[in-house]
Scaffold this motif. Structure first.
Motif, short mmCIF file in Angstrom:
data_model
loop_
_atom_site.label_atom_id
_atom_site.label_comp_id
_atom_site.label_asym_id
_atom_site.label_seq_id
_atom_site.Cartn_x
_atom_site.Cartn_y
_atom_site.Cartn_z
N ASP A 83 0.84 -1.19 0.00
CA ASP A 83 0.00 0.00 0.00
C ASP A 83 0.87 1.25 0.00
O ASP A 83 2.06 1.18 0.31
N GLU A 84 0.25 2.36 -0.33
CA GLU A 84 0.90 3.67 -0.25
C GLU A 84 1.69 3.81 1.05
O GLU A 84 1.17 3.53 2.14
N GLY A 85 2.96 4.20 0.90
CA GLY A 85 3.77 4.46 2.09
C GLY A 85 4.45 3.24 2.68
O GLY A 85 5.31 3.38 3.56
N ASP A 86 4.10 2.05 2.19
CA ASP A 86 4.79 0.84 2.67
C ASP A 86 6.26 0.90 2.31
O ASP A 86 6.64 1.46 1.27
N GLU A 138 10.40 2.76 -1.00
CA GLU A 138 9.18 3.41 -0.53
C GLU A 138 8.12 3.26 -1.63
O GLU A 138 8.41 3.47 -2.80
N THR A 139 6.93 2.87 -1.25
CA THR A 139 5.87 2.66 -2.24
C THR A 139 5.01 3.93 -2.35
O THR A 139 4.48 4.40 -1.34
N ARG A 140 4.92 4.46 -3.55
CA ARG A 140 4.04 5.61 -3.78
C ARG A 140 2.97 5.20 -4.79
O ARG A 140 3.29 4.85 -5.93
N ALA A 141 1.72 5.25 -4.39
CA ALA A 141 0.65 4.95 -5.33
C ALA A 141 0.70 5.97 -6.47
O ALA A 141 0.77 7.17 -6.23
N HIS A 193 -2.59 4.83 -15.21
CA HIS A 193 -2.45 3.82 -16.27
C HIS A 193 -3.33 2.63 -15.89
O HIS A 193 -4.12 2.13 -16.69
N THR A 194 -3.18 2.16 -14.66
CA THR A 194 -4.14 1.24 -14.02
C THR A 194 -4.39 1.80 -12.62
O THR A 194 -3.59 2.62 -12.13
N PRO A 195 -5.44 1.35 -11.95
CA PRO A 195 -5.68 1.86 -10.59
C PRO A 195 -4.63 1.38 -9.59
O PRO A 195 -4.44 1.99 -8.55
N GLY A 196 -3.92 0.27 -9.93
CA GLY A 196 -3.01 -0.32 -8.95
C GLY A 196 -1.56 0.04 -9.14
O GLY A 196 -0.69 -0.48 -8.43
N CYS A 197 -1.24 0.91 -10.10
CA CYS A 197 0.17 1.24 -10.38
C CYS A 197 0.84 1.91 -9.19
O CYS A 197 0.24 2.77 -8.53
N VAL A 198 2.08 1.52 -8.94
CA VAL A 198 2.87 2.18 -7.91
C VAL A 198 4.22 2.60 -8.48
O VAL A 198 4.70 2.04 -9.46
N THR A 199 4.82 3.60 -7.83
CA THR A 199 6.20 3.98 -8.10
C THR A 199 7.01 3.60 -6.87
O THR A 199 6.61 3.90 -5.75
N PHE A 200 8.12 2.89 -7.11
CA PHE A 200 9.02 2.53 -6.01
C PHE A 200 10.15 3.56 -5.95
O PHE A 200 10.82 3.80 -6.96
N VAL A 201 10.36 4.15 -4.79
CA VAL A 201 11.39 5.18 -4.63
C VAL A 201 12.43 4.68 -3.62
O VAL A 201 12.06 4.25 -2.52
N LEU A 202 13.70 4.71 -4.01
CA LEU A 202 14.74 4.29 -3.07
C LEU A 202 14.74 5.26 -1.88
O LEU A 202 14.52 6.46 -2.06
N ASN A 203 15.00 4.75 -0.68
CA ASN A 203 14.81 5.56 0.53
C ASN A 203 15.64 6.85 0.56
O ASN A 203 15.22 7.82 1.18
N ASP A 204 16.77 6.90 -0.17
CA ASP A 204 17.52 8.17 -0.20
C ASP A 204 17.04 9.09 -1.33
O ASP A 204 17.63 10.14 -1.57
N HIS A 205 15.98 8.70 -2.01
CA HIS A 205 15.37 9.48 -3.10
C HIS A 205 16.32 9.75 -4.25
O HIS A 205 16.18 10.74 -4.98
N SER A 206 17.29 8.87 -4.45
CA SER A 206 18.22 9.03 -5.57
C SER A 206 17.71 8.37 -6.84
O SER A 206 18.20 8.66 -7.93
N MET A 207 16.74 7.46 -6.72
CA MET A 207 16.20 6.80 -7.91
C MET A 207 14.76 6.37 -7.68
O MET A 207 14.37 6.03 -6.55
N ALA A 208 13.96 6.44 -8.76
CA ALA A 208 12.55 6.06 -8.70
C ALA A 208 12.25 5.12 -9.86
O ALA A 208 12.71 5.36 -10.99
#
Lengths: 227, 227
Positions: free
Chosen positions: A88-91, A101-104, A108-123
């Motif tokens: 889920d969001e924020g997991d 870090e999971t960002r909803a 494109h679909t309702p379930g798409c997420v973006t994964f962000v590395l914890n230091d925010h250097s890559m998504a």
């Protein structure tokens, strides 16, 4: 800190340990679906995560995991298909000293997420944001307005030097940044209203594998192996 | 050091300057020939070099150079085709604060070179060393024994964490390291004698574009544009 040593295919493969060691990142390409799969690992603990794996190239990915002496914790999809672990969001998905870090980022679909590395250097933006493009919004409960807000609020708010790794590219490009996309993306530099108009008039052909992919996604990503 | 600002496509694109800024690197793929083209730039001076460009994707590469606000100094081939600038073993090709060191690595062709970044953090190995493979040695005056010595003496002597970026990959892999290849490359872990035997018995088909590529290489890389 002293280097680690681990055994790979019967030989010693030394590893530079140390908390300052950069994360291990490998980008891999599957040409039929133009999909990028990402292998992320902690060089110290050897724990690793696979993002957006493709069924057809699983043997290649598994071999690389083995060769690099990694221990795979999860193989995660950003595209809305979730099999074992529901996120889920924020997991936060931990691997060694790192976490994703999971960002909803629906649209494109309702379930798409973006994964962000914890230091925010890559998504890892999946099908939401592509290099100079974005995922289509005309099927699988897609919504252009929702996608626009996802990208602007969840991805463009990351640091400008954050690297953007999409799930697909059709032009041979491999990476972009949060600096480039809000400036150079021909779709996402439009107003929301203009963007919705463009996305609603793309008239794209139906994807080749959609009759297999959608029912599989509905079954939480569980597919029959290819015959 | 204060950040630079440069104008890209009519908009401000800020750049983090500073001598500590990492080099700008972009890997690009051409699917027909499975070629990787590399764009290397100095974020401060904006001087850039293109390695192993492909004629068909030149417009894409030129657009990226423009979009990133870079100034292209050279477009260099590692495969033995040289048009404007003739380079020799040990020559240094400067771009901004960085330079590429030229290491002769013949064997696939007599003219093949490996470009090594001056801090030895990355090497562009052209057709000499591929990820878990190497270039064929059965045409264009190739020689397996020469290739074996090139790779062992000019590439495997680099630091173990030096990244290896080849000119081609046929399995969707994008990068390797000097740590991995001497351990995991199924050909180059052989003895020289065994390697020569394997390379002399590959019985590969003739490449699709060889009748165009070889005469063009003979004319120092000057080609007619595709019709």
């Amino acid at each position: 800190m002293a280097g680690l040593a681990l055994r790979v295919a019967g030989r010693q493969l030394s590893q530079r340990g140390g908390s300052g060691a950069p994360i291990l990142l490998r980008q891999m390409f599957e040409p039929e679906s133009c999909t990028y799969t990402y292998l992320l690992g902690d060089r110290e603990s050897r724990e690793a995560i696979l993002i957006d794996p493709v069924l057809e190239t699983a043997p290649r990915d598994a071999q690389l995991v083995r060769e690099l002496g990694l221990r795979l914790l999860y193989a995660g999809q950003s595209g809305g298909a979730q099999a074992d672990l529901h996120i889920d969001e924020g997991d936060s998905i931990r691997f060694g000293r790192f976490a994703l870090e999971t960002r909803a980022s629906p649209g494109h679909t309702p379930g798409c997420v973006t994964f962000v590395l914890n230091d925010h250097s890559m998504a890892f933006t999946g099908d939401a944001l592509l290099i100079r493009g974005c995922g289509r919004t005309d099927f699988q409960q897609g919504c252009a307005k929702t996608l626009y807000h996802s990208v602007h609020e969840k991805i463009f708010t990351l640091p400008s030097d954050c690297l953007i790794y999409p799930a697909h590219d059709y032009h041979g490009l491999t990476v972009s940044t949060v600096e480039e996309e809000p400036t150079l993306n021909p779709r996402l530099t439009l107003s929301c209203e203009e963007f919705v108009k463009v996305m609603d008039n793309l008239n794209l052909p139906k994807p080749k594998q959609i009759d297999i992919a959608v029912p599989a996604n509905m079954r939480c990503g569980v597919q029959s192996p290819p015959s």
